[in-house]
Scaffold this motif. Structure first.
Motif, PDB file in Angstrom:
ATOM      1  N   MET A  82     114.519  70.124  27.117  1.00 20.67           N
ATOM      2  CA  MET A  82     113.642  71.222  27.523  1.00 20.67           C
ATOM      3  C   MET A  82     112.697  70.759  28.616  1.00 20.67           C
ATOM      4  SD  MET A  82     112.662  72.909  23.814  1.00 20.67           S
ATOM      5  CE  MET A  82     111.414  73.956  24.559  1.00 20.67           C
ATOM      6  N   LEU A  83     112.158  69.543  28.448  1.00 27.02           N
ATOM      7  CA  LEU A  83     111.184  69.026  29.407  1.00 27.02           C
ATOM      8  C   LEU A  83     111.833  68.753  30.767  1.00 27.02           C
ATOM      9  CD1 LEU A  83     108.300  68.147  29.923  1.00 27.02           C
ATOM     10  CD2 LEU A  83     108.852  65.892  28.982  1.00 27.02           C
ATOM     11  N   GLN A  84     113.097  68.415  30.774  1.00 27.08           N
ATOM     12  CA  GLN A  84     113.800  68.156  32.034  1.00 27.08           C
ATOM     13  C   GLN A  84     113.993  69.433  32.845  1.00 27.08           C
ATOM     14  OE1 GLN A  84     117.418  66.239  30.812  1.00 27.08           O
ATOM     15  NE2 GLN A  84     116.436  64.239  30.471  1.00 27.08           N
ATOM     16  N   ASN A  85     113.907  70.555  32.162  1.00 28.72           N
ATOM     17  CA  ASN A  85     114.120  71.837  32.835  1.00 28.72           C
ATOM     18  C   ASN A  85     112.827  72.615  33.083  1.00 28.72           C
ATOM     19  OD1 ASN A  85     116.983  71.530  32.833  1.00 28.72           O
ATOM     20  ND2 ASN A  85     117.012  72.141  30.669  1.00 28.72           N
ATOM     21  N   THR A  86     111.703  71.956  32.825  1.00 27.43           N
ATOM     22  CA  THR A  86     110.422  72.623  33.049  1.00 27.43           C
ATOM     23  C   THR A  86     109.398  71.586  33.494  1.00 27.43           C
ATOM     24  OG1 THR A  86     108.734  74.049  32.059  1.00 27.43           O
ATOM     25  CG2 THR A  86     109.667  72.336  30.663  1.00 27.43           C
ATOM     26  N   ALA A  87     108.345  72.034  34.106  1.00 27.93           N
ATOM     27  CA  ALA A  87     107.331  71.104  34.605  1.00 27.93           C
ATOM     28  C   ALA A  87     106.629  70.384  33.464  1.00 27.93           C
ATOM     29  CB  ALA A  87     106.312  71.856  35.455  1.00 27.93           C
ATOM     30  N   ARG A 185      97.640  63.904  22.200  1.00 27.00           N
ATOM     31  CA  ARG A 185      97.057  64.983  23.002  1.00 27.00           C
ATOM     32  C   ARG A 185      96.833  64.517  24.436  1.00 27.00           C
ATOM     33  NH1 ARG A 185      94.552  66.410  18.037  1.00 27.00           N
ATOM     34  NH2 ARG A 185      92.790  64.994  18.400  1.00 27.00           N
ATOM     35  N   SER A 186      96.419  63.252  24.599  1.00 24.21           N
ATOM     36  CA  SER A 186      96.232  62.706  25.945  1.00 24.21           C
ATOM     37  C   SER A 186      97.563  62.630  26.686  1.00 24.21           C
ATOM     38  CB  SER A 186      95.604  61.310  25.872  1.00 24.21           C
ATOM     39  OG  SER A 186      94.306  61.366  25.304  1.00 24.21           O
ATOM     40  N   MET A 187      98.605  62.224  25.958  1.00 24.19           N
ATOM     41  CA  MET A 187      99.919  62.112  26.576  1.00 24.19           C
ATOM     42  C   MET A 187     100.468  63.484  26.967  1.00 24.19           C
ATOM     43  SD  MET A 187     101.586  59.213  24.047  1.00 24.19           S
ATOM     44  CE  MET A 187     102.971  58.781  25.108  1.00 24.19           C
ATOM     45  N   SER A 188     100.025  64.516  26.272  1.00 24.32           N
ATOM     46  CA  SER A 188     100.543  65.861  26.538  1.00 24.32           C
ATOM     47  C   SER A 188     100.021  66.443  27.849  1.00 24.32           C
ATOM     48  CB  SER A 188     100.160  66.804  25.391  1.00 24.32           C
ATOM     49  OG  SER A 188      98.765  67.087  25.402  1.00 24.32           O
ATOM     50  N   GLU A 189      99.033  65.793  28.461  1.00 24.70           N
ATOM     51  CA  GLU A 189      98.420  66.333  29.673  1.00 24.70           C
ATOM     52  C   GLU A 189      99.317  66.217  30.898  1.00 24.70           C
ATOM     53  OE1 GLU A 189      94.714  64.350  30.007  1.00 24.70           O
ATOM     54  OE2 GLU A 189      93.827  65.302  28.232  1.00 24.70           O
ATOM     55  N   THR A 190     100.313  65.314  30.842  1.00 27.41           N
ATOM     56  CA  THR A 190     101.226  65.161  31.967  1.00 27.41           C
ATOM     57  C   THR A 190     102.668  65.198  31.472  1.00 27.41           C
ATOM     58  OG1 THR A 190     101.335  62.746  31.831  1.00 27.41           O
ATOM     59  CG2 THR A 190      99.542  63.693  33.150  1.00 27.41           C
ATOM     60  N   ALA A 191     103.563  65.607  32.364  1.00 27.94           N
ATOM     61  CA  ALA A 191     104.980  65.646  32.014  1.00 27.94           C
ATOM     62  C   ALA A 191     105.500  64.245  31.733  1.00 27.94           C
ATOM     63  CB  ALA A 191     105.781  66.298  33.143  1.00 27.94           C
ATOM     64  N   ASP A 192     104.994  63.266  32.494  1.00 28.43           N
ATOM     65  CA  ASP A 192     105.428  61.884  32.294  1.00 28.43           C
ATOM     66  C   ASP A 192     104.997  61.377  30.919  1.00 28.43           C
ATOM     67  OD1 ASP A 192     106.480  59.274  33.339  1.00 28.43           O
ATOM     68  OD2 ASP A 192     104.393  58.668  33.018  1.00 28.43           O
ATOM     69  N   GLY A 193     103.768  61.723  30.528  1.00 23.17           N
ATOM     70  CA  GLY A 193     103.271  61.307  29.215  1.00 23.17           C
ATOM     71  C   GLY A 193     104.062  61.945  28.091  1.00 23.17           C
ATOM     72  N   GLN A 194     104.383  63.219  28.266  1.00 20.31           N
ATOM     73  CA  GLN A 194     105.190  63.908  27.264  1.00 20.31           C
ATOM     74  C   GLN A 194     106.573  63.269  27.130  1.00 20.31           C
ATOM     75  OE1 GLN A 194     105.317  68.083  28.299  1.00 20.31           O
ATOM     76  NE2 GLN A 194     103.339  68.512  27.321  1.00 20.31           N
ATOM     77  N   MET A 195     107.183  62.952  28.274  1.00 18.79           N
ATOM     78  CA  MET A 195     108.513  62.369  28.238  1.00 18.79           C
ATOM     79  C   MET A 195     108.491  61.002  27.567  1.00 18.79           C
ATOM     80  SD  MET A 195     111.694  62.683  28.747  1.00 18.79           S
ATOM     81  CE  MET A 195     111.918  64.085  29.858  1.00 18.79           C
ATOM     82  N   LYS A 196     107.478  60.192  27.828  1.00 20.75           N
ATOM     83  CA  LYS A 196     107.379  58.878  27.195  1.00 20.75           C
ATOM     84  C   LYS A 196     107.273  59.012  25.678  1.00 20.75           C
ATOM     85  CE  LYS A 196     105.431  55.871  30.769  1.00 20.75           C
ATOM     86  NZ  LYS A 196     104.264  55.037  31.156  1.00 20.75           N
ATOM     87  N   ALA A 197     106.444  59.943  25.233  1.00 20.85           N
ATOM     88  CA  ALA A 197     106.277  60.152  23.795  1.00 20.85           C
ATOM     89  C   ALA A 197     107.586  60.583  23.157  1.00 20.85           C
ATOM     90  CB  ALA A 197     105.187  61.186  23.536  1.00 20.85           C
ATOM     91  N   LEU A 198     108.285  61.487  23.812  1.00 18.36           N
ATOM     92  CA  LEU A 198     109.551  61.976  23.275  1.00 18.36           C
ATOM     93  C   LEU A 198     110.607  60.874  23.238  1.00 18.36           C
ATOM     94  CD1 LEU A 198     109.726  65.459  25.041  1.00 18.36           C
ATOM     95  CD2 LEU A 198     109.457  65.047  22.592  1.00 18.36           C
TER      96      LEU A 198
END
Length: 265
Positions: A82-87, A185-198
């Protein structure tokens, strides 16, 4: 197996990516709580009975935990796609991610609790029964199950720490559930942070699927050995009982045929 494993590194595991809201909660039940229960049982028969019943329960729990970890692994992969297809993942989706990651932390905690409890049981049985302590196992280097569970726990912890480190995450950031959620929550602020967490969560979930299978194998070995020991003990008891019955039911030697004793003056 110290309880320190349950907090810092477990929470640190949560950090980078933990689990799937699609799956229900799994509880370790008696297994995680039995660690102290073993030592509180003064009656050896009660100890053995509890061990036998807990072995079946633990095997079922580990199967459920492994299945849940696999569900979490698959769910996190969906989030990655999902994240790869959205900002960036929207807040309501990221809330599900946080819940899933927190659930993964719980899975690891349960596995550690089971390993600690079963290792503790092995120690107690060795202390109370010499015949159990002398029983040989198929474990390498004549290791005990207690030490083998410790090794499993150390390996699991170190593997998780390595995964977190690869994502520039540290255990200190996840020393408590509150700190963990704050980090997420801090990681959720950027797409890169979200991807790392996932990605880290997906990796840890995959590790847990494999680790729970290994833990299940250890529990199975331990219960097989315990079954062998119990069978041997029962055989010895049955033999002793048979000998007692034979002794007490034997016919007394005949006293007839001899000369009758007379009193002579």
């Amino acid at each position: 197996m110290p309880h320190r494993y349950s907090n810092r590194w477990l929470t640190c595991l949560v950090a980078a990516a933990l689990t799937s809201g699609a799956a229900g909660s799994v509880y370790a039940g008696t297994a995680t709580g039995a660690a102290t229960e073993w030592t509180q049982l003064a009656n050896n028969a009660q100890l053995v009975d509890l061990m036998k019943s807990s072995g079946i329960q633990v095997d079922n729990q580990l199967t459920q935990i492994s299945q849940l970890a696999e569900q979490i692994q698959n769910q996190l992969k969906i989030y990655e796609n999902m994240l790869q297809n959205t900002a960036q993942l929207p807040d309501h989706i990221w809330g599900q991610v946080e819940s899933d990651l927190n659930q993964l932390r719980s899975i690891v905690d349960q596995g550690q609790g089971i390993a600690f409890s079963m290792g503790n049981a092995d120690d107690v049985l060795q202390q109370r029964f010499q015949s159990y302590a002398d029983l040989k196992t198929n474990l390498p280097d004549n290791a005990t199950f207690s030490s083998t569970y410790q090794s499993w726990s150390d390996t699991n912890r170190d593997t998780i720490a390595s995964s977190l480190k690869a994502a520039s995450l540290t255990a200190d950031q996840f020393d408590s559930e509150e700190d963990t959620m704050s980090s997420l929550r801090s990681m959720s602020e950027t797409a890169d942070g979200q991807m790392k967490a996932l990605q880290v969560g997906h990796e840890i979930a995959a590790q847990q699927v494999a680790q729970m299978q290994k833990l299940r194998g250890l529990v199975s070995q331990q219960m097989t050995m315990m079954g062998t020991w119990l069978q041997t003990e029962q055989t010895d008891k049955d033999l002793a009982q048979a000998r007692r019955e034979k002794f007490f039911s034997a016919t007394a030697p005949s006293t007839s045929g001899g000369e009758k004793m007379k009193v002579e003056w």
